[in-house]
Design a protein around this motif. Structure first.
Motif, mmCIF file in Angstrom:
data_model
loop_
_atom_site.group_PDB
_atom_site.id
_atom_site.type_symbol
_atom_site.label_atom_id
_atom_site.label_comp_id
_atom_site.label_asym_id
_atom_site.label_seq_id
_atom_site.Cartn_x
_atom_site.Cartn_y
_atom_site.Cartn_z
ATOM 1 N N GLU A 81 0.841 -1.195 0.000
ATOM 2 C CA GLU A 81 0.000 0.000 0.000
ATOM 3 C C GLU A 81 0.876 1.244 0.000
ATOM 4 O OE1 GLU A 81 -2.840 0.008 3.123
ATOM 5 O OE2 GLU A 81 -3.779 -1.884 2.526
ATOM 6 N N MET A 82 0.523 2.191 -0.841
ATOM 7 C CA MET A 82 1.293 3.421 -0.948
ATOM 8 C C MET A 82 1.207 4.222 0.342
ATOM 9 S SD MET A 82 1.001 6.340 -3.911
ATOM 10 C CE MET A 82 1.171 5.081 -5.189
ATOM 11 N N PRO A 83 2.340 4.679 0.876
ATOM 12 C CA PRO A 83 2.302 5.460 2.124
ATOM 13 C C PRO A 83 1.628 6.814 1.919
ATOM 14 C CG PRO A 83 4.534 5.373 1.232
ATOM 15 C CD PRO A 83 3.716 4.409 0.433
ATOM 16 N N GLN A 84 0.977 7.270 2.957
ATOM 17 C CA GLN A 84 0.216 8.514 2.856
ATOM 18 C C GLN A 84 1.108 9.716 2.590
ATOM 19 O OE1 GLN A 84 -3.193 8.415 2.884
ATOM 20 N NE2 GLN A 84 -3.071 10.544 2.203
ATOM 21 N N TRP A 85 2.330 9.704 3.135
ATOM 22 C CA TRP A 85 3.198 10.877 2.955
ATOM 23 C C TRP A 85 3.442 11.143 1.475
ATOM 24 C CZ3 TRP A 85 7.580 11.436 0.189
ATOM 25 C CH2 TRP A 85 8.340 10.301 -0.127
ATOM 26 N N TYR A 86 3.574 10.072 0.690
ATOM 27 C CA TYR A 86 3.866 10.228 -0.737
ATOM 28 C C TYR A 86 2.661 10.808 -1.464
ATOM 29 C CZ TYR A 86 5.645 9.001 -5.381
ATOM 30 O OH TYR A 86 6.081 9.037 -6.685
ATOM 31 N N LYS A 87 1.467 10.357 -1.104
ATOM 32 C CA LYS A 87 0.253 10.916 -1.708
ATOM 33 C C LYS A 87 0.087 12.397 -1.363
ATOM 34 C CE LYS A 87 -2.364 6.579 -1.376
ATOM 35 N NZ LYS A 87 -3.581 5.950 -0.796
ATOM 36 N N ASP A 88 0.474 12.758 -0.156
ATOM 37 C CA ASP A 88 0.265 14.129 0.314
ATOM 38 C C ASP A 88 1.348 15.102 -0.160
ATOM 39 O OD1 ASP A 88 -1.976 13.273 1.668
ATOM 40 O OD2 ASP A 88 -0.968 13.108 3.614
ATOM 41 N N ALA A 89 2.528 14.588 -0.515
ATOM 42 C CA ALA A 89 3.695 15.444 -0.757
ATOM 43 C C ALA A 89 3.544 16.338 -1.977
ATOM 44 C CB ALA A 89 4.942 14.581 -0.906
ATOM 45 N N LYS A 90 3.053 15.787 -3.067
ATOM 46 C CA LYS A 90 2.735 16.504 -4.312
ATOM 47 C C LYS A 90 3.931 17.012 -5.110
ATOM 48 C CE LYS A 90 -1.547 15.994 -3.028
ATOM 49 N NZ LYS A 90 -2.282 14.806 -3.491
ATOM 50 N N PHE A 91 5.007 17.454 -4.448
ATOM 51 C CA PHE A 91 6.089 18.116 -5.169
ATOM 52 C C PHE A 91 7.439 17.651 -4.645
ATOM 53 C CE2 PHE A 91 8.564 22.253 -5.841
ATOM 54 C CZ PHE A 91 8.889 21.936 -7.153
ATOM 55 N N GLY A 92 8.288 17.184 -5.573
ATOM 56 C CA GLY A 92 9.624 16.742 -5.204
ATOM 57 C C GLY A 92 10.666 17.278 -6.168
ATOM 58 N N ILE A 93 11.929 17.178 -5.771
ATOM 59 C CA ILE A 93 13.057 17.622 -6.590
ATOM 60 C C ILE A 93 13.897 16.406 -6.983
ATOM 61 C CG2 ILE A 93 15.191 18.968 -6.662
ATOM 62 C CD1 ILE A 93 12.750 20.732 -6.691
ATOM 63 N N ASN A 422 -0.321 29.404 -1.522
ATOM 64 C CA ASN A 422 -1.428 28.606 -2.050
ATOM 65 C C ASN A 422 -1.305 27.111 -1.774
ATOM 66 O OD1 ASN A 422 -2.891 30.767 -3.784
ATOM 67 N ND2 ASN A 422 -0.743 30.959 -4.399
ATOM 68 N N GLY A 423 -0.340 26.730 -0.963
ATOM 69 C CA GLY A 423 -0.103 25.317 -0.709
ATOM 70 C C GLY A 423 -1.272 24.582 -0.109
ATOM 71 N N GLY A 424 -2.158 25.309 0.557
ATOM 72 C CA GLY A 424 -3.341 24.653 1.115
ATOM 73 C C GLY A 424 -4.190 23.989 0.051
ATOM 74 N N ALA A 425 -4.118 24.500 -1.190
ATOM 75 C CA ALA A 425 -4.889 23.921 -2.294
ATOM 76 C C ALA A 425 -4.146 22.781 -2.978
ATOM 77 C CB ALA A 425 -5.199 25.007 -3.317
ATOM 78 N N ILE A 426 -2.910 22.525 -2.538
ATOM 79 C CA ILE A 426 -2.059 21.520 -3.185
ATOM 80 C C ILE A 426 -1.715 20.372 -2.234
ATOM 81 C CG2 ILE A 426 0.164 21.137 -4.302
ATOM 82 C CD1 ILE A 426 -1.744 22.750 -6.016
ATOM 83 N N TYR A 427 -1.010 20.682 -1.184
ATOM 84 C CA TYR A 427 -0.552 19.638 -0.263
ATOM 85 C C TYR A 427 -1.732 18.951 0.426
ATOM 86 C CZ TYR A 427 3.861 22.325 -0.494
ATOM 87 O OH TYR A 427 4.981 22.996 -0.906
ATOM 88 N N ASP A 428 -1.575 17.653 0.665
ATOM 89 C CA ASP A 428 -2.523 16.875 1.483
ATOM 90 C C ASP A 428 -3.936 16.860 0.903
ATOM 91 O OD1 ASP A 428 -0.328 16.759 3.323
ATOM 92 O OD2 ASP A 428 -0.969 18.673 4.162
ATOM 93 N N THR A 429 -4.066 17.148 -0.381
ATOM 94 C CA THR A 429 -5.391 17.172 -0.992
ATOM 95 C C THR A 429 -5.653 15.887 -1.771
ATOM 96 O OG1 THR A 429 -4.583 18.219 -3.021
ATOM 97 C CG2 THR A 429 -5.319 19.670 -1.246
ATOM 98 N N THR A 430 -6.900 15.718 -2.167
ATOM 99 C CA THR A 430 -7.303 14.646 -3.079
ATOM 100 C C THR A 430 -8.035 15.286 -4.256
ATOM 101 O OG1 THR A 430 -9.399 14.328 -1.937
ATOM 102 C CG2 THR A 430 -7.535 12.967 -1.207
ATOM 103 N N PRO A 431 -8.227 14.568 -5.332
ATOM 104 C CA PRO A 431 -9.005 15.135 -6.438
ATOM 105 C C PRO A 431 -10.464 15.359 -6.036
ATOM 106 C CG PRO A 431 -7.701 13.262 -7.180
ATOM 107 C CD PRO A 431 -7.641 13.271 -5.685
ATOM 108 N N TRP A 432 -11.096 16.281 -6.703
ATOM 109 C CA TRP A 432 -12.537 16.501 -6.542
ATOM 110 C C TRP A 432 -13.259 15.606 -7.541
ATOM 111 C CZ3 TRP A 432 -16.385 19.965 -9.076
ATOM 112 C CH2 TRP A 432 -17.550 20.097 -8.293
ATOM 113 N N LYS A 433 -14.541 15.846 -7.764
ATOM 114 C CA LYS A 433 -15.325 15.009 -8.678
ATOM 115 C C LYS A 433 -14.766 15.042 -10.100
ATOM 116 C CE LYS A 433 -19.846 15.249 -6.415
ATOM 117 N NZ LYS A 433 -21.275 15.564 -6.660
ATOM 118 N N VAL A 434 -14.335 16.220 -10.537
ATOM 119 C CA VAL A 434 -13.706 16.376 -11.846
ATOM 120 C C VAL A 434 -12.403 17.134 -11.619
ATOM 121 C CG1 VAL A 434 -15.812 16.293 -13.204
ATOM 122 C CG2 VAL A 434 -15.031 18.489 -12.286
#
Length: 552
Positions: A81-93, A422-434
């Motif tokens: 199972e994919m760890p939650q941190w990776y799903k939440d991170a969104k941006f890497g270098i 604006n990170g609140g709209a990026i980090y730790d988010t999931t997709p919406w309906k569309v």
């Protein structure tokens, strides 16, 4: 009299030489005079001094696999199972830095292409360094000195850029290890910088609270220098096989899928690959292991299976939430995070995924006279990827002295400034309906990420966090009037009422109205856009109809 470069280079080889039966001309072409098996035996002899430590690591791999909970079969590995941190991170270098950075020409495949007689890099090398039988790739190593490198400066920059994980390339196709390998003489810890660059960066990155990954591209080393066997060059000399590898002829049929690749890969080379991959895990405990595409070559598959079981068992034992980044179909997509090189997706993917792309449109490593992506392009790409359930892994190519070009640094800091607001709209988010709406569409597929046309003020992307929905506008309309059709009460937002809207980075009171057709947001004329590039609205919502609730 010897030149300074010759003196420096001679000092690199202080270990006892390996005895080889020399021909009259050890640099003479071997592409048609030696069999694949003979060539491979020369490579095996060149690395034989490390047979014992390699065997010890392979034994530890088997022991780790036997300890469970994962077995070396895909039925078991699919349970990962994919760890939650990776799903939440969104941006890497991502970082491509090595000896190939020295010429500052063409791209990170310069080591291979300087031996391809029809490639521009071949002529470039002749002009700037001399013929390949006098100045080969190995002669570039003393010029890779990292004289101005500060790993703490890098790590702080990545933190300020808003990244949450960092993946340096521990070894690229050139076979020069950027870590303190106990299985090779050709490492940054023993030559060139004479520093464990991976280890130092790992400590600096973790001190900033970021997650560390590593990338291993050694599988391709099996064939990478094959062009050097077709003419007189140092690739033919068995004395240097431990650097240049077996350099087998790269044999593939079209289309270029791995099952159509017929390149000779010996069990010994595949085992060496496994041992080096495991060594990196044991030494640096990375939370991501990234492999390039060639681990999907059929001769690697048994050892790739073993590595996956080893890595996930090692992680379980050491409480490391680890991820294998999967490129193309190199391993089962259920056993890691799918990665699409320079590629985007047309819609929301049900399984979390990643795009890796370079800030450069021309290269992954450092080159002079580069063509770089702009901050607005990259921010828009990040927003689009996140809205479709993905991460963006953005690559940079530092100079050989360890400095990061000012334009690259500036772009990273502008991304970081946008994410700070604006990170609140990026980090730790999931997709919406569309994922979004608007006229601008991306083109899916390898190498197409730079093909996206400029976004407009009619383009929006959506994310969600609990009952909060974020609508991110990709542009600012001249009249401050935003019309978001998907958020109309009879559209995708059916059954969802909106009680409050906030524009991130602004304290302005907004007028809004949700009609069946759309959500209208009006920003007062007196309010200037908060920042640049894209603008995130935070919507407080309540579900009025459970049947129409958002799925996340």
């Amino acid at each position: 009299m010897k030149t300074c470069l010759e003196i420096v280079f001679a000092s690199l080889f202080v270990c006892a030489p390996i005895a080889f039966a020399q021909t009259a001309d050890p640099l003479a072409p071997t592409a048609t005079t030696k069999s694949a098996a003979e060539i491979d035996r020369e490579w095996q002899r060149s690395v034989s001094k490390y047979d014992a430590p390699r065997a010890a690591i392979l034994h530890e791999v088997d022991q780790q696999i036997s300890s469970g909970p994962y077995a070396a079969d895909w039925e078991t590995l699919r349970r990962w199972e994919m760890p939650q941190w990776y799903k939440d991170a969104k941006f890497g270098i991502f970082i491509h830095w090595g000896v190939y950075s020295v010429p500052g020409a063409e791209n990170e495949w310069y080591p291979r292409n300087m031996y391809q007689q029809k490639d521009p890099a071949f002529q470039y090398h002749l002009k700037h360094y001399g013929p390949q039988d006098e100045f080969g790739y190995k002669e570039l190593i003393p010029l890779f000195n990292a004289s101005k490198w500060d790993p703490n400066d890098w790590a702080k920059l990545f933190k300020d850029a808003g990244a949450r994980y960092v993946i340096p390339v521990a070894e690229h196709h050139d076979g020069f290890a950027m870590y303190n390998s106990g299985l090779s003489d050709w490492t940054a810890a023993k030559m060139g910088p004479k520093r464990d660059t991976t280890g130092e960066l790992a400590a600096a990155v973790r001190a900033q609270g970021l997650h560390l990954g590593t990338s291993l591209h050694r599988a391709e080393h099996n064939f990478f220098f094959d062009g050097g066997r077709t003419f007189r060059s140092d690739v033919n000399d068995p004395q240097f096989a431990s650097l240049y590898g077996p350099a087998h002829a790269w044999l593939q049929d079209k289309p270029e899928v791995m099952m159509n690749d017929w390149t000779y890969v010996s069990p010994e080379f595949a085992n060496d690959w496994l041992a080096r991959a495991a060594e990196i895990v044991q030494k640096y405990k990375p939370e991501v292991m990234y492999f390039d595409w060639w681990v999907g070559q059929p001769n690697y598959r048994p050892n790739v299976t073993k590595f996956a079981a080893f890595y996930y068992n090692f992680d379980a034992q050491n409480k490391i939430p680890g991820v294998i980044d999967i490129k193309n179909y190199t391993i089962d997509w259920h056993a890691g995070a799918r990665d699409f090189e320079r590629g985007l997706r047309e819609g929301i993917e049900p399984d979390h995924w990643q795009t890796d792309t370079s800030i450069s449109n021309l290269s992954w490593g450092y080159i002079e006279h580069d063509e770089l992506k702009t901050p607005d392009f990259l921010i828009h790409q990040l927003i689009d990827i996140v809205s479709k359930n993905g991460n963006l892994l953005l690559n940079i190519g530092p100079r050989p002295d360890g400095t990061i070009p000012d334009e690259v640094r500036s772009t990273l800091l502008q991304i970081g400034a946008w994410l700070k607001q604006n990170g609140g709209a990026i980090y730790d988010t999931t997709p919406w309906k569309v994922y979004g709406e608007g006229p601008t569409k991306v083109k899916a597929g390898f190498g197409n990420d730079k093909e996206t046309k400029p976004y407009t003020s009619e383009d929006f992307r959506f994310t969600q966090k609990g009952t909060t929905v974020y609508a991110i506008a990709m542009g600012w309309p001249a009249d401050g009037h935003f019309v978001i059709r998907a958020l109309g009460s009879a559209q995708q937002a059916k059954g969802i009422s909106i009680s409050a809207i906030e524009l991130l980075g602004s304290s302005a009171k907004l007028d809004f109205h949700q009609s069946p057709d759309a959500l209208d947001i009006r920003v007062p004329d007196s309010v200037t856009p908060p920042g640049k590039f894209a603008f995130a609205f935070r919507l407080s919502t309540a579900i009025t109809s459970p049947l129409d609730a958002a799925p996340h």
